[in-house]
Structure formats: structure tokens, C-alpha cells
Design a protein around this motif. Structure first.
Motif, PDB file in Angstrom:
ATOM      1  N   UNK A   1      11.087  10.504 -13.565  1.00  0.00           N
ATOM      2  CA  UNK A   1      10.877   9.066 -13.426  1.00  0.00           C
ATOM      3  C   UNK A   1      11.277   8.599 -12.028  1.00  0.00           C
ATOM      4  N   UNK A   2      10.407   7.768 -11.438  1.00  0.00           N
ATOM      5  CA  UNK A   2      10.655   7.207 -10.125  1.00  0.00           C
ATOM      6  C   UNK A   2      10.544   5.696 -10.213  1.00  0.00           C
ATOM      7  N   UNK A   3      11.243   5.009  -9.330  1.00  0.00           N
ATOM      8  CA  UNK A   3      11.226   3.548  -9.337  1.00  0.00           C
ATOM      9  C   UNK A   3      10.873   3.041  -7.944  1.00  0.00           C
ATOM     10  N   UNK A   4      10.273   1.856  -7.890  1.00  0.00           N
ATOM     11  CA  UNK A   4       9.986   1.240  -6.601  1.00  0.00           C
ATOM     12  C   UNK A   4      11.303   0.717  -6.025  1.00  0.00           C
ATOM     13  N   UNK A   5      11.509   0.887  -4.727  1.00  0.00           N
ATOM     14  CA  UNK A   5      12.731   0.363  -4.118  1.00  0.00           C
ATOM     15  C   UNK A   5      12.666  -1.160  -4.103  1.00  0.00           C
ATOM     16  N   UNK A   6      13.826  -1.765  -4.010  1.00  0.00           N
ATOM     17  CA  UNK A   6      13.915  -3.227  -3.991  1.00  0.00           C
ATOM     18  C   UNK A   6      13.108  -3.789  -2.813  1.00  0.00           C
ATOM     19  N   UNK A   7      13.226  -3.112  -1.653  1.00  0.00           N
ATOM     20  CA  UNK A   7      12.535  -3.570  -0.446  1.00  0.00           C
ATOM     21  C   UNK A   7      11.012  -3.518  -0.615  1.00  0.00           C
ATOM     22  N   UNK A   8      10.498  -2.420  -1.192  1.00  0.00           N
ATOM     23  CA  UNK A   8       9.041  -2.305  -1.336  1.00  0.00           C
ATOM     24  C   UNK A   8       8.510  -3.292  -2.373  1.00  0.00           C
ATOM     25  N   UNK A   9       9.356  -3.602  -3.387  1.00  0.00           N
ATOM     26  CA  UNK A   9       8.923  -4.599  -4.375  1.00  0.00           C
ATOM     27  C   UNK A   9       8.825  -5.981  -3.733  1.00  0.00           C
ATOM     28  N   UNK A  10       9.784  -6.292  -2.853  1.00  0.00           N
ATOM     29  CA  UNK A  10       9.764  -7.575  -2.150  1.00  0.00           C
ATOM     30  C   UNK A  10       8.536  -7.663  -1.252  1.00  0.00           C
ATOM     31  N   UNK A  11       8.250  -6.555  -0.525  1.00  0.00           N
ATOM     32  CA  UNK A  11       7.090  -6.541   0.373  1.00  0.00           C
ATOM     33  C   UNK A  11       5.798  -6.727  -0.409  1.00  0.00           C
ATOM     34  N   UNK A  12       5.709  -6.084  -1.573  1.00  0.00           N
ATOM     35  CA  UNK A  12       4.495  -6.219  -2.369  1.00  0.00           C
ATOM     36  C   UNK A  12       4.362  -7.637  -2.904  1.00  0.00           C
ATOM     37  N   UNK A  13       5.493  -8.225  -3.285  1.00  0.00           N
ATOM     38  CA  UNK A  13       5.475  -9.590  -3.781  1.00  0.00           C
ATOM     39  C   UNK A  13       4.922 -10.531  -2.697  1.00  0.00           C
ATOM     40  N   UNK A  14       5.371 -10.320  -1.447  1.00  0.00           N
ATOM     41  CA  UNK A  14       4.888 -11.160  -0.344  1.00  0.00           C
ATOM     42  C   UNK A  14       3.391 -10.970  -0.122  1.00  0.00           C
ATOM     43  N   UNK A  15       2.915  -9.722  -0.291  1.00  0.00           N
ATOM     44  CA  UNK A  15       1.481  -9.439  -0.148  1.00  0.00           C
ATOM     45  C   UNK A  15       0.658 -10.182  -1.193  1.00  0.00           C
ATOM     46  N   UNK A  16       1.190 -10.254  -2.413  1.00  0.00           N
ATOM     47  CA  UNK A  16       0.434 -10.909  -3.479  1.00  0.00           C
ATOM     48  C   UNK A  16       0.359 -12.427  -3.280  1.00  0.00           C
ATOM     49  N   UNK A  17       1.173 -12.947  -2.368  1.00  0.00           N
ATOM     50  CA  UNK A  17       1.123 -14.390  -2.103  1.00  0.00           C
ATOM     51  C   UNK A  17      -0.049 -14.755  -1.187  1.00  0.00           C
ATOM     52  N   UNK A  18      -0.595 -13.753  -0.481  1.00  0.00           N
ATOM     53  CA  UNK A  18      -1.660 -14.040   0.495  1.00  0.00           C
ATOM     54  C   UNK A  18      -2.971 -14.503  -0.168  1.00  0.00           C
TER      55      UNK A  18
END
Ligand code: ZN
Length: 98
Positions: A35-52
Motif C-alpha cells: 500500500x502506498x499513499x499520496x504525500x501531503x504536498x502532492x495532495x495539496x498540489x493536486x487540489x490546487x490544480x483542480x481549482x483551475x
């Protein structure tokens, strides 16, 4: 592209899309099954991308043609999905937002 922290295997774009289309926060590595998890930083970056893409709705305020706004949402939506595996970084331990 995300790299499994357990077996150091780099996931392909296709594998990443397949593995991450789950509501679970844990992603199972296609190579070693850990099992692997997304890092906190990459989740934040993806969240910002979804705002575009939704920003296109604000373009409506500037009297732009409908096709432009529709094109914006479609193209940025595709770009967000395409960039997702590039942004995703993996960790073996789950990191919580709070
Ligand atoms: Zn692995």
C-alpha cells in the motif's frame, strides 16, 4: 511519475490512473502489492490544480463567448488529469492533513 517507496518501481501514467481511481486513500502498487499513499504536498498540489477548471465559470463575468468558457473547462480538465501522475508523490506511511 510516482515511484513506489517500497520496491522503487516507477508507475506508468496508465498504471497511476488505474490505481488511483478509487475512493480509498491507499493505492496498491501494481508491482509489489504494497500500500502506498499520496504525500501531503502532492495532495495539496493536486487540489490546487483542480481549482483551475472551475475558474472558467468566473470568465463568464467578462462577457466571453460560451465556446471559450466551455473550451477552458474542457482543456484545463484534461490537463489536470494528465498532470495528476506527474504531481503525485508516494509515501509508505499515510500523512494526514491535520
Ligand atoms: Zn511497489
Amino acid at each position: 511519475m510516482p515511484t513506489c517507496q517500497y520496491c522503487q518501481h516507477r508507475w506508468t501514467w496508465k498504471q497511476t490512473m488505474k490505481v488511483t481511481t478509487t475512493i480509498d486513500t491507499a493505492y496498491t502498487c501494481p508491482h509489489c502489492g504494497e500500500k502506498q499513499y499520496a504525500t501531503k504536498k502532492s495532495r495539496t498540489q493536486f487540489f490546487l490544480l483542480t481549482l483551475i477548471p472551475p475558474l472558467g465559470l468566473f470568465l463568464n463575468l467578462f462577457d466571453l463567448p460560451f465556446w471559450f468558457i466551455f473550451g477552458w473547462i474542457t482543456l484545463t480538465g484534461i490537463a489536470t488529469l494528465t498532470l495528476f501522475p506527474a504531481v503525485l508523490k508516494l509515501t509508505s506511511t499515510e500523512e494526514f492533513f491535520f
